[in-house]
Design a protein around this motif. Structure first.
Motif, PDB file in Angstrom:
ATOM      1  N   ILE A  22       0.837  -1.195   0.000  1.00 11.62           N
ATOM      2  CA  ILE A  22       0.000   0.000   0.000  1.00 11.62           C
ATOM      3  C   ILE A  22       0.876   1.250   0.000  1.00 11.62           C
ATOM      4  N   LYS A  23       0.413   2.276  -0.688  1.00 12.32           N
ATOM      5  CA  LYS A  23       1.103   3.563  -0.717  1.00 12.32           C
ATOM      6  C   LYS A  23       0.194   4.595  -0.060  1.00 12.32           C
ATOM      7  N   ILE A  24       0.623   5.087   1.081  1.00 10.04           N
ATOM      8  CA  ILE A  24      -0.152   6.051   1.857  1.00 10.04           C
ATOM      9  C   ILE A  24       0.516   7.419   1.726  1.00 10.04           C
ATOM     10  N   MET A  25      -0.245   8.426   1.348  1.00  9.62           N
ATOM     11  CA  MET A  25       0.291   9.787   1.277  1.00  9.62           C
ATOM     12  C   MET A  25      -0.227  10.610   2.449  1.00  9.62           C
ATOM     13  N   ASP A 176      -2.779   4.967  -2.622  1.00  9.95           N
ATOM     14  CA  ASP A 176      -3.836   4.021  -2.234  1.00  9.95           C
ATOM     15  C   ASP A 176      -4.635   4.500  -1.035  1.00  9.95           C
ATOM     16  N   ALA A 177      -4.043   5.373  -0.218  1.00  9.10           N
ATOM     17  CA  ALA A 177      -4.694   5.825   1.011  1.00  9.10           C
ATOM     18  C   ALA A 177      -4.120   7.179   1.405  1.00  9.10           C
ATOM     19  N   GLN A 204      -8.931   6.546   4.467  1.00 11.64           N
ATOM     20  CA  GLN A 204      -8.303   7.740   5.025  1.00 11.64           C
ATOM     21  C   GLN A 204      -8.337   7.709   6.543  1.00 11.64           C
ATOM     22  N   ALA A 205      -7.400   8.473   7.138  1.00  6.40           N
ATOM     23  CA  ALA A 205      -7.426   8.705   8.577  1.00  6.40           C
ATOM     24  C   ALA A 205      -6.865  10.087   8.847  1.00  6.40           C
ATOM     25  N   VAL A 206      -7.543  10.857   9.680  1.00  2.00           N
ATOM     26  CA  VAL A 206      -7.019  12.129  10.169  1.00  2.00           C
ATOM     27  C   VAL A 206      -6.086  11.817  11.331  1.00  2.00           C
ATOM     28  N   ALA A 207      -4.909  12.442  11.341  1.00  2.00           N
ATOM     29  CA  ALA A 207      -3.923  12.112  12.379  1.00  2.00           C
ATOM     30  C   ALA A 207      -3.422  13.347  13.104  1.00  2.00           C
ATOM     31  N   GLY A 208      -3.109  13.159  14.383  1.00  2.00           N
ATOM     32  CA  GLY A 208      -2.399  14.166  15.155  1.00  2.00           C
ATOM     33  C   GLY A 208      -0.921  14.111  14.850  1.00  2.00           C
ATOM     34  N   PHE A 209      -0.092  14.613  15.768  1.00  2.00           N
ATOM     35  CA  PHE A 209       1.284  14.919  15.392  1.00  2.00           C
ATOM     36  C   PHE A 209       2.365  14.192  16.186  1.00  2.00           C
TER      37      PHE A 209
END
Length: 351
Positions: A22-25, A176-177, A204-209
């Motif tokens: 998988i390729k996640i950007m 891909d994601a 998708q996922a929203v992420a913190g830092f």
């Protein structure tokens, strides 16, 4: 600390069980900083690739807008801007070059400092408003507060969702994601990103830092893939709501129109840039000073900042990286800002 390590180990085990090619950007300079500083790519299975996209607002400012700033300088205007904007290259030179030649270029920490400067000096002051949806509300608020007549703004505010849709539609990145930027989502919420899952079937996922945020986002995405789902998970729910910050969205809508303009490394992206509305034209430096820039040169010779911003190259692919181009002598925009992928790779990558 030991608790965080235990959680990290457990997350990595779960990621390992769900691994798939998988390729996640991600599209956030702070995410790239966290990933590189903590060596997260070395902890993930080789099948799970996480690439950086156009997540640095300074890096995305194209040569044209630097050239516009330089034209303002030629008109005798005082430029106020963030420090990391100084060395972003224009067609032939940067604001740092102009400052060295005697131009009145001031470093400020925010638009409020630029307004204070305009109140103190007897000259036209233009603030270069670079940033994504995160910083646009502060620009809008200052304009609504009616700053002094000698103050105006060169808007370089850009919007993340249109850039992502451009990348998806172009097929260049073959992503891909997506890991969505927590700071942008605090303002606009998660709704503007939903269509990437419903229309393009992208998890998708929203992420913190912090590192756990990033690992959890990767796990959430792999869990979706394993279940055959495509939706947007909100890992950063301690700060992000589905509807976002409605007050911030309101002031953005009052002050800005949405228009189409190029980004660095991209052609013109439809509906991706915020421009000041006609009713506030006295604060729009482009209108106030009748700026017209022609014959723009986009990238310094040999620089691959464009492909890096589009997620199709890494800094190590550039022949200038760590040789001619370094933080002390940045040739491309991606090496200028501490949120730039090249700058981060220079600081935390292996030699």
């Amino acid at each position: 600390m030991s608790g965080m390590k235990d959680i990290s180990k457990e997350l990595i085990k779960r990621i390992e069980k769900l691994k798939t090619p998988i390729k996640i950007m991600h599209v956030c300079g702070s995410h790239e900083h966290t990933i590189m500083e903590n060596g997260l790519r070395t902890l993930l299975p080789k099948e799970v690739e996480v690439v950086a996209g156009p997540g640095c607002p300074v890096c995305c400012v194209p040569s044209r807008e630097i050239d516009e700033s330089l034209e303002l300088i030629d008109k005798g205007v005082t430029i106020a801007t963030f420090g990391d904007m100084l060395r972003v290259p224009g067609s032939e030179r940067s604001l740092a070059d102009a400052k060295a030649e005697g131009a009145d270029v001031r470093i400020v920490y925010g638009i409020n400092n630029a307004v204070e400067l305009a109140q103190k000096i007897d000259n036209e002051v233009v603030f270069i408003a670079a940033g994504f949806e995160t910083t646009a509300p502060t620009t809008a608020s200052e304009i609504l507060n009616k700053p002094p007549e000698n103050f105006s703004v060169l808007s370089s505010h850009r919007m993340i969702p249109p850039a992502l849709e451009f990348l998806i539609e172009s097929g260049q990145t073959n992503l891909d994601a997506l890991i969505e930027p927590g700071h942008v989502c605090t303002i606009i919420g998660t709704k503007p990103f939903e269509k990437f899952s419903t229309k393009y079937n992208i998890p998708q996922a929203v992420a913190g830092f912090n590192p756990l945020d990033i690992l959890m986002a990767v796990y959430m995405i792999l869990r979706q893939v394993n279940k055959g789902e495509a939706k947007i998970d909100n890992e950063y729910n301690r700060a992000v709501r589905e509807e976002g910050n409605l007050l911030a969205q309101k002031v953005i809508g009052e002050v800005f129109d949405i228009t189409s303009r190029e980004w660095r490394g991209f052609p013109k992206i439809p509906n991706s840039v915020m421009e000041i509305k006609n009713e506030f034209s006295e604060y729009n430096a482009r209108e106030k000073f009748d700026i017209e820039v022609k014959d723009v040169k986009e990238a310094p010779t040999g620089c691959i900042c464009g492909p890096i911003l589009r997620g199709v190259a890494r800094p190590e692919d550039c022949k200038l990286f760590r040789t001619e181009c370094n933080p002390m002598n940045p040739i491309g925009a991606c090496m200028v800002s501490k949120e730039g992928t090249c700058n981060i790779a220079h600081r935390y990558g292996t030699l």
